[in-house]
Design a protein around this motif. Structure first.
Motif, PDB file in Angstrom:
ATOM      1  N   SER A 116      35.688  48.834  45.852  1.00 54.36           N
ATOM      2  CA  SER A 116      35.425  49.626  44.883  1.00 54.36           C
ATOM      3  C   SER A 116      35.103  49.094  43.577  1.00 54.36           C
ATOM      4  O   SER A 116      34.485  49.860  42.862  1.00 54.36           O
ATOM      5  CB  SER A 116      37.023  50.056  44.969  1.00 54.36           C
ATOM      6  OG  SER A 116      37.263  50.843  43.541  1.00 54.36           O
ATOM      7  N   ILE A 117      35.510  48.017  43.251  1.00 53.92           N
ATOM      8  CA  ILE A 117      35.028  47.230  41.961  1.00 53.92           C
ATOM      9  C   ILE A 117      33.416  47.322  41.839  1.00 53.92           C
ATOM     10  O   ILE A 117      32.731  47.428  40.964  1.00 53.92           O
ATOM     11  CB  ILE A 117      35.709  45.692  41.885  1.00 53.92           C
ATOM     12  CG1 ILE A 117      37.250  46.215  41.546  1.00 53.92           C
ATOM     13  CG2 ILE A 117      34.971  45.229  40.631  1.00 53.92           C
ATOM     14  CD1 ILE A 117      37.890  44.664  41.707  1.00 53.92           C
ATOM     15  N   THR A 165      46.256  44.325  39.446  1.00 47.99           N
ATOM     16  CA  THR A 165      45.579  43.602  38.536  1.00 47.99           C
ATOM     17  C   THR A 165      44.483  42.673  39.103  1.00 47.99           C
ATOM     18  O   THR A 165      44.495  42.509  40.276  1.00 47.99           O
ATOM     19  CB  THR A 165      46.654  42.771  37.567  1.00 47.99           C
ATOM     20  OG1 THR A 165      47.232  41.922  38.686  1.00 47.99           O
ATOM     21  CG2 THR A 165      47.529  43.367  36.776  1.00 47.99           C
ATOM     22  N   VAL A 166      43.615  42.006  38.259  1.00 51.54           N
ATOM     23  CA  VAL A 166      42.847  41.130  38.719  1.00 51.54           C
ATOM     24  C   VAL A 166      42.807  39.944  37.467  1.00 51.54           C
ATOM     25  O   VAL A 166      42.889  40.136  36.438  1.00 51.54           O
ATOM     26  CB  VAL A 166      41.371  41.838  38.723  1.00 51.54           C
ATOM     27  CG1 VAL A 166      40.291  40.616  38.893  1.00 51.54           C
ATOM     28  CG2 VAL A 166      41.287  42.895  39.856  1.00 51.54           C
ATOM     29  N   GLU A 167      42.537  38.882  38.152  1.00 54.38           N
ATOM     30  CA  GLU A 167      42.356  37.603  37.081  1.00 54.38           C
ATOM     31  C   GLU A 167      40.870  37.530  36.861  1.00 54.38           C
ATOM     32  O   GLU A 167      40.061  37.455  37.759  1.00 54.38           O
ATOM     33  CB  GLU A 167      42.997  36.338  37.460  1.00 54.38           C
ATOM     34  CG  GLU A 167      43.009  35.052  36.631  1.00 54.38           C
ATOM     35  CD  GLU A 167      42.930  33.832  37.385  1.00 54.38           C
ATOM     36  OE1 GLU A 167      44.338  33.297  37.153  1.00 54.38           O
ATOM     37  OE2 GLU A 167      42.064  33.319  37.821  1.00 54.38           O
ATOM     38  N   LEU A 224      43.499  47.150  36.866  1.00 52.39           N
ATOM     39  CA  LEU A 224      42.239  47.768  37.700  1.00 52.39           C
ATOM     40  C   LEU A 224      41.662  48.691  36.702  1.00 52.39           C
ATOM     41  O   LEU A 224      40.399  48.840  36.706  1.00 52.39           O
ATOM     42  CB  LEU A 224      42.652  48.066  39.086  1.00 52.39           C
ATOM     43  CG  LEU A 224      42.491  46.707  39.946  1.00 52.39           C
ATOM     44  CD1 LEU A 224      43.241  47.459  41.152  1.00 52.39           C
ATOM     45  CD2 LEU A 224      41.154  46.297  40.202  1.00 52.39           C
ATOM     46  N   ASP A 225      42.472  49.691  36.187  1.00 53.20           N
ATOM     47  CA  ASP A 225      41.992  50.688  35.606  1.00 53.20           C
ATOM     48  C   ASP A 225      41.243  50.429  34.387  1.00 53.20           C
ATOM     49  O   ASP A 225      40.119  51.081  33.787  1.00 53.20           O
ATOM     50  CB  ASP A 225      42.951  51.663  35.417  1.00 53.20           C
ATOM     51  CG  ASP A 225      44.160  51.304  34.341  1.00 53.20           C
ATOM     52  OD1 ASP A 225      43.982  50.135  33.892  1.00 53.20           O
ATOM     53  OD2 ASP A 225      45.004  52.069  34.273  1.00 53.20           O
ATOM     54  N   SER A 226      41.254  49.222  33.866  1.00 52.03           N
ATOM     55  CA  SER A 226      40.751  48.926  32.451  1.00 52.03           C
ATOM     56  C   SER A 226      39.290  47.851  32.964  1.00 52.03           C
ATOM     57  O   SER A 226      38.784  47.382  31.808  1.00 52.03           O
ATOM     58  CB  SER A 226      41.423  47.974  31.517  1.00 52.03           C
ATOM     59  OG  SER A 226      41.940  47.050  31.979  1.00 52.03           O
ATOM     60  N   ILE A 263      34.559  44.368  31.736  1.00 49.44           N
ATOM     61  CA  ILE A 263      33.416  43.541  32.406  1.00 49.44           C
ATOM     62  C   ILE A 263      32.405  43.729  31.375  1.00 49.44           C
ATOM     63  O   ILE A 263      31.424  42.858  30.931  1.00 49.44           O
ATOM     64  CB  ILE A 263      33.347  43.596  33.830  1.00 49.44           C
ATOM     65  CG1 ILE A 263      34.395  42.997  34.684  1.00 49.44           C
ATOM     66  CG2 ILE A 263      31.960  43.108  34.175  1.00 49.44           C
ATOM     67  CD1 ILE A 263      34.397  43.230  36.078  1.00 49.44           C
ATOM     68  N   GLU A 264      32.063  44.708  31.153  1.00 52.13           N
ATOM     69  CA  GLU A 264      30.962  45.316  30.407  1.00 52.13           C
ATOM     70  C   GLU A 264      31.038  44.751  28.973  1.00 52.13           C
ATOM     71  O   GLU A 264      29.921  44.170  28.651  1.00 52.13           O
ATOM     72  CB  GLU A 264      30.763  46.718  30.314  1.00 52.13           C
ATOM     73  CG  GLU A 264      29.337  47.308  30.591  1.00 52.13           C
ATOM     74  CD  GLU A 264      29.507  48.944  30.665  1.00 52.13           C
ATOM     75  OE1 GLU A 264      28.349  49.349  30.655  1.00 52.13           O
ATOM     76  OE2 GLU A 264      30.317  49.592  30.579  1.00 52.13           O
TER      77      GLU A 264
END
Lengths: 492, 492
Positions: free
Chosen positions: B324-325, B373-375, B389-391, B396-397
């Motif tokens: 999905s990411i 979450t993600v690191e 995840l929602d942010s 990243i951008e």
């Protein structure tokens, strides 16, 4: 644009040579057999490259770059390959010039600057690449190795023709390494398929996929797959080849891997390539006595707009309409050029774009402005119609698709009309002298028969078609039994 | 990935050589001085090519292709150019190999196959291109002629280093012809500007634009513009050059045009080039003791996602999140790789992507799944944070933009900190031995002084900065009057 092209019926070969130069595709250079690819020709080649590169990457390949030169000792390591290319390679022997003591202002090779080992300018890169692969492959984890290179290569051909056979040409060469024979064969077949798909869908040229006979194989290959196309003069053209190289190069360059059980084995290899020769196929398949005909997929400009005006006011009004058309078309990813040069008259522009094969030509004059119309001309059929501005976008989109399809269909019909099954050698010779094209005939499978037929007729076996079915028969030349038909033709 | 890199402070040169090989950018080949550009290195070069090519086309240039070889008689036509390259060129003298009668299975040069005229492997293409331009230019209507070529060239350098100085390298060379001197000068300046814009905006490397002194000019040029960058070890690197060639090549190859009044005149020329040397500049500007640091604009993968799992179920759940990411990021044109190789542990993957300079690394484990979450880890700063995840997408951008800007800012600060104005030769030598970098000093304008300083310090005049202002002063070496400061440095 000055003089008319020689017609195809008058002299096909002369027509081709003139067209390549007049359409600004390429020209001969000061170096024997080497061509200059001119901007218009190069723009077509760039479109071919972009599409092929995308297809290679989608099938998991990565680009890399290997040296232009191959030291002689590496070049000769795979014997058959070396033997195949030894007679036509450019060799670097020195690395410095000096002032010529006998001729002031001139240079000469410095005899002191002789290389210890001669360098061969790559005619193909198996040797230098496999010598490199030895360091890249240790275990099955490193496989498959799927590499492609875009490069120039040199083969010192004695008789050259622009695009079709030149001493230097541009190409891509894929080089892959695999764990098993089966995987390597599958890769060779996959890439031959990729070539067929590209040539049919983008170049609008139908091809027959097949295998080469032993004597027509790539030097160093166990099997050569190919795609064969038919030109308008009835001669065949090999458009691309994909080789299953067995373990020949792995053995010559000692490239081994440890399999999952830790056992060492030689890897299995393929290589495959297409070159600027494809430009020759493109030109000869679709073009006519008026000049180049390009499939929309590969045309640098798919549409050209030519203003026809007598006053500056007219030109201004036409420019406004043209700009709106251009903006619409670009939004649909259609490439369009507004030819508003003041140095040329409309007639000269029409002639130039016809010669250069722009698929669609729009002409806008004062009367069109009043009527809200545009004249639209198809290059392939040379037909014209007047279209209203509000229907123009859809019309153009539809026509570009039609042209792409129609060119393919026309070439396919021609090709299919020019495959003749023959049963006797008399028929064989008659077809070659009258109808030409591919001859589907039984062959006894021996090199002797193949050579004899070539000697007597100049026709060679283009391929053993992959789709051909088993069919018991009698060799058209020797009368010995044969299991299947193969395709013969005279070829470029 | 096994052993750690040598650190920059320990041995900068060794650090560079190791990094190029360990990060899979390039390696030495079996041909002296020629490199193999490996897939990862080539992918970066392709990104540079794509952007430059776009910029060339936007400024009206068209690509073409000219022969690899230059016949000796053409090579020597422009005397200064010939003199400049004669001592380092590979020369083809023969066109065929034969079986060696003394050594079975070996080949040797066929003495019968000697070329009538030797061919020089192009070290640069002015000669062959200007010989061609003669046929392309008749009148002012044919001008300007704005041509670019992507090609390989060969210069037989004695001391080579991967990317920085290799016997064969890849480059582009622009060659243009104009009606007036003014137009040609403007073109040379424009293209030097294009290079500066590309190197600063895409490579995140600040450059100084300037003119070369007479002794550092391109052989055959009347004026050489350049962009000069500063590496982390305080040495300068010439990143690109753009030459105003006057009418030198037009006269040597007799390229004249009829102007609007019908009068014949020689055309005015430029040439300009950047090469795979830029890869060296990229590596040396941003990378650190952990490996490569890439600006997001040129990273083949901008983001890598690494799953951290103990069970197949975990991997399955992580893969779902990752997919999905990936789909979100690709929708924003961000390149992302999911490194789900089962042959490597997460630690090894972290090390590899760090070494290869992937700008952002995402790690997703079972705990992240539970927390949503993600690191996320930045390669340039080696900092990590946990993001919901929602942010993530916006994060990243934002980070990719930040990294691009921060890399440039960091390099700019370093560069600006390493421009030292000096007034005496003692100061000059002290700076070279301690701080290094660019030295801004007055110079009397003579070749003698330039040579003497080079001999004593190994520093050369990198350029006369375009933005430098007139400022009366005294030459740092001779004490003679000077009108402006120039930049000295030791250089690659």
């Amino acid at each position: 644009m000055s003089k008319k092209l020689t017609s195809r019926s008058e002299d096909y070969s002369k027509w081709y040579n003139e067209l390549v130069v007049k359409a600004d595709l390429a020209e001969n250079s000061a170096v024997r057999g080497c061509m200059v690819i001119k901007p218009y020709g190069y723009a077509i080649w760039e479109k071919m490259q972009a599409e092929l590169d995308k297809m290679f990457k989608e099938t998991g390949h990565q680009n890399a770059y290997f040296p232009l030169f191959v030291p002689k000792s590496l070049f000769e390591a795979e014997e058959k390959n070396a033997e195949g290319f030894a007679k036509e390679c450019a060799i670097v022997t020195h690395y410095r010039l000096q002032n010529d003591p006998d001729k002031p202002g001139k240079l000469r090779v410095d005899p002191e600057a002789k290389l210890e080992e001669e360098l061969i300018v790559r005619p193909t890169s198996e040797a230098i690449i496999w010598n490199t692969f030895r360091g890249w492959v240790q275990s099955y984890r490193d496989l498959p190795l799927l590499i492609n290179q875009w490069a120039n290569v040199v083969r010192w051909e004695m008789r050259t023709r622009l695009f079709l056979r030149t001493a230097e040409f541009l190409w891509q060469e894929g080089h892959t390494a695999h764990e098993t024979k089966q995987q390597a064969v599958a890769e060779a077949e996959l890439m031959n398929n990729v070539y067929a798909t590209f040539v049919e869908n983008f170049m609008a040229i139908p091809v027959i996929q097949g295998l080469k006979t032993e004597s027509e194989r790539f030097a160093g290959a166990d099997e050569t797959y190919c795609i064969e196309a038919l030109m308008q003069d009835g001669k065949a053209l090999q458009a691309g080849t994909s080789h299953f190289l067995g373990q020949n190069f792995a053995k010559a360059f000692d490239v081994k891997y440890a399999n999952k059980e830790g056992k060492q084995d030689y890897v299995w290899a393929t290589s495959w390539g297409v070159s600027t020769r494809l430009m020759g196929a493109l030109i000869m398949t679709h073009s006519d006595d008026h000049g180049l005909v390009l499939p929309p997929s590969l045309a640098p400009n798919q549409v050209v707009i030519i203003p026809i005006y007598k006053s500056d006011e007219d030109l201004e009004a036409i420019t406004e309409v043209a700009n709106s058309i251009i903006s619409d078309l670009r939004g649909k990813n259609i490439s369009v050029k507004f030819d508003n040069r003041t140095t040329h008259r409309p007639g000269a522009k029409f002639a130039q774009h016809e010669l250069q094969g722009v698929p669609l030509r729009l002409a806008i004059g004062a009367r069109d402005l009043a009527n809200g119309t545009v004249e639209i001309a198809r290059r392939d059929t040379l037909t014209k119609e007047v279209v209203t501005l509000d229907s123009l976008n859809d019309k153009i989109e539809g026509l570009l698709k039609d042209i792409q399809n129609d060119l393919y269909k026309k070439a396919l019909d021609f090709r299919n009309d020019h495959i003749t099954e023959v049963e006797t050698f008399e028929e064989f010779k008659t077809v070659l002298e009258t109808k030409t094209g591919f001859i589907s005939a039984h062959w006894d499978g021996t090199i002797e028969t193949e050579d004899k037929i070539k000697e007597l007729t100049k026709a060679t076996i283009r391929c053993i078609p992959l789709e051909g079915k088993e069919e018991a028969g009698i060799c058209v030349f020797s009368g010995n039994p044969s299991k299947r038909r193969v395709l013969f033709a005279k070829a470029y």
